[in-house]
Design a protein around this motif. Structure first.
Motif, PDB file in Angstrom:
ATOM      1  N   GLY A  92       6.001   1.105  -9.549  1.00  0.00           N
ATOM      2  CA  GLY A  92       4.533   1.136  -9.505  1.00  0.00           C
ATOM      3  C   GLY A  92       3.922   1.339 -10.883  1.00  0.00           C
ATOM      4  O   GLY A  92       2.898   0.744 -11.209  1.00  0.00           O
ATOM      5  N   GLY A  93       4.561   2.168 -11.716  1.00  0.00           N
ATOM      6  CA  GLY A  93       4.076   2.368 -13.075  1.00  0.00           C
ATOM      7  C   GLY A  93       4.249   1.153 -13.939  1.00  0.00           C
ATOM      8  O   GLY A  93       3.433   0.879 -14.823  1.00  0.00           O
ATOM      9  N   ALA A  94       5.292   0.386 -13.704  1.00  0.00           N
ATOM     10  CA  ALA A  94       5.542  -0.818 -14.498  1.00  0.00           C
ATOM     11  C   ALA A  94       4.520  -1.903 -14.197  1.00  0.00           C
ATOM     12  O   ALA A  94       4.193  -2.707 -15.061  1.00  0.00           O
ATOM     13  CB  ALA A  94       6.949  -1.337 -14.227  1.00  0.00           C
ATOM     14  N   ARG A  95       4.005  -1.917 -12.984  1.00  0.00           N
ATOM     15  CA  ARG A  95       3.057  -2.963 -12.612  1.00  0.00           C
ATOM     16  C   ARG A  95       1.662  -2.682 -13.144  1.00  0.00           C
ATOM     17  O   ARG A  95       0.816  -3.561 -13.128  1.00  0.00           O
ATOM     18  CB  ARG A  95       3.019  -3.107 -11.095  1.00  0.00           C
TER      19      ARG A  95
ATOM     20  N   GLY B 203      12.458   7.257  -4.061  1.00  0.00           N
ATOM     21  CA  GLY B 203      11.072   7.544  -4.410  1.00  0.00           C
ATOM     22  C   GLY B 203      10.823   7.453  -5.902  1.00  0.00           C
ATOM     23  O   GLY B 203       9.792   6.927  -6.340  1.00  0.00           O
ATOM     24  N   VAL B 204      11.755   7.946  -6.692  1.00  0.00           N
ATOM     25  CA  VAL B 204      11.611   7.848  -8.153  1.00  0.00           C
ATOM     26  C   VAL B 204      11.610   6.381  -8.585  1.00  0.00           C
ATOM     27  O   VAL B 204      10.815   5.972  -9.446  1.00  0.00           O
ATOM     28  CB  VAL B 204      12.737   8.640  -8.854  1.00  0.00           C
ATOM     29  N   PHE B 205      12.461   5.583  -7.964  1.00  0.00           N
ATOM     30  CA  PHE B 205      12.490   4.149  -8.306  1.00  0.00           C
ATOM     31  C   PHE B 205      11.154   3.490  -7.974  1.00  0.00           C
ATOM     32  O   PHE B 205      10.648   2.673  -8.740  1.00  0.00           O
ATOM     33  CB  PHE B 205      13.610   3.433  -7.557  1.00  0.00           C
ATOM     34  N   MET B 206      10.576   3.860  -6.829  1.00  0.00           N
ATOM     35  CA  MET B 206       9.288   3.263  -6.448  1.00  0.00           C
ATOM     36  C   MET B 206       8.172   3.686  -7.398  1.00  0.00           C
ATOM     37  O   MET B 206       7.292   2.879  -7.727  1.00  0.00           O
ATOM     38  CB  MET B 206       8.942   3.635  -5.006  1.00  0.00           C
TER      39      MET B 206
ATOM     40  N   ILE C  14      -0.228   1.917  -4.388  1.00  0.00           N
ATOM     41  CA  ILE C  14       0.464   2.132  -3.109  1.00  0.00           C
ATOM     42  C   ILE C  14       1.938   2.444  -3.362  1.00  0.00           C
ATOM     43  O   ILE C  14       2.512   3.330  -2.716  1.00  0.00           O
ATOM     44  CB  ILE C  14       0.286   0.894  -2.203  1.00  0.00           C
ATOM     45  N   TYR C  15       2.541   1.746  -4.316  1.00  0.00           N
ATOM     46  CA  TYR C  15       3.944   2.031  -4.666  1.00  0.00           C
ATOM     47  C   TYR C  15       4.098   3.464  -5.164  1.00  0.00           C
ATOM     48  O   TYR C  15       5.024   4.174  -4.800  1.00  0.00           O
ATOM     49  CB  TYR C  15       4.440   1.058  -5.748  1.00  0.00           C
ATOM     50  N   VAL C  16       3.178   3.894  -6.023  1.00  0.00           N
ATOM     51  CA  VAL C  16       3.271   5.250  -6.589  1.00  0.00           C
ATOM     52  C   VAL C  16       3.073   6.304  -5.495  1.00  0.00           C
ATOM     53  O   VAL C  16       3.820   7.291  -5.423  1.00  0.00           O
ATOM     54  CB  VAL C  16       2.245   5.422  -7.730  1.00  0.00           C
ATOM     55  N   ILE C  17       2.102   6.076  -4.607  1.00  0.00           N
ATOM     56  CA  ILE C  17       1.848   7.051  -3.535  1.00  0.00           C
ATOM     57  C   ILE C  17       3.036   7.099  -2.567  1.00  0.00           C
ATOM     58  O   ILE C  17       3.495   8.177  -2.167  1.00  0.00           O
ATOM     59  CB  ILE C  17       0.532   6.704  -2.810  1.00  0.00           C
TER      60      ILE C  17
END
Length: 101
Positions: free
Chosen positions: A48-51, A41-44, A6-9
């Protein structure tokens, strides 16, 4: 669908909205807002990738996001100061009014 997806989307959506605002809008402050939305958006996406890493969250993307937030705030302050300077000297706040340099 888990929370990291969801974070990535949501981050990809914010990047799209920010890129659209940066390209389409002619008012300089609105363009600056588009860049800020794009960076959020890049931060999100990074969060999301870190999780998604097995064995717990990765600390490197979190440090990159924290550093990026500091840089984004500084760049926004510099950009707004430049926009104010352009307005004071030329009375223009949009790209259309600028004309040839």
């Amino acid at each position: 669908m888990n929370s990291s997806q969801i974070y990535v989307i949501a981050g990809a959506g914010l990047v799209s909205v920010g890129l659209f605002a940066w390209v389409v809008r002619r008012h300089l402050v609105r363009r600056m807002m588009g860049v800020n939305i794009l960076s959020t958006g890049v931060f999100m996406v990074l969060i999301g990738g870190a999780r998604q890493v097995e064995g717990g969250p990765d600390g490197v993307p979190q440090a990159m996001v924290l550093t990026g937030i500091v840089v984004a705030v500084s760049a926004t302050a510099l950009g707004l100061a430049l926009i104010q300077r352009i307005y004071d000297q030329r009375g223009e706040r949009s790209v259309e009014e600028r004309g040839p340099m």
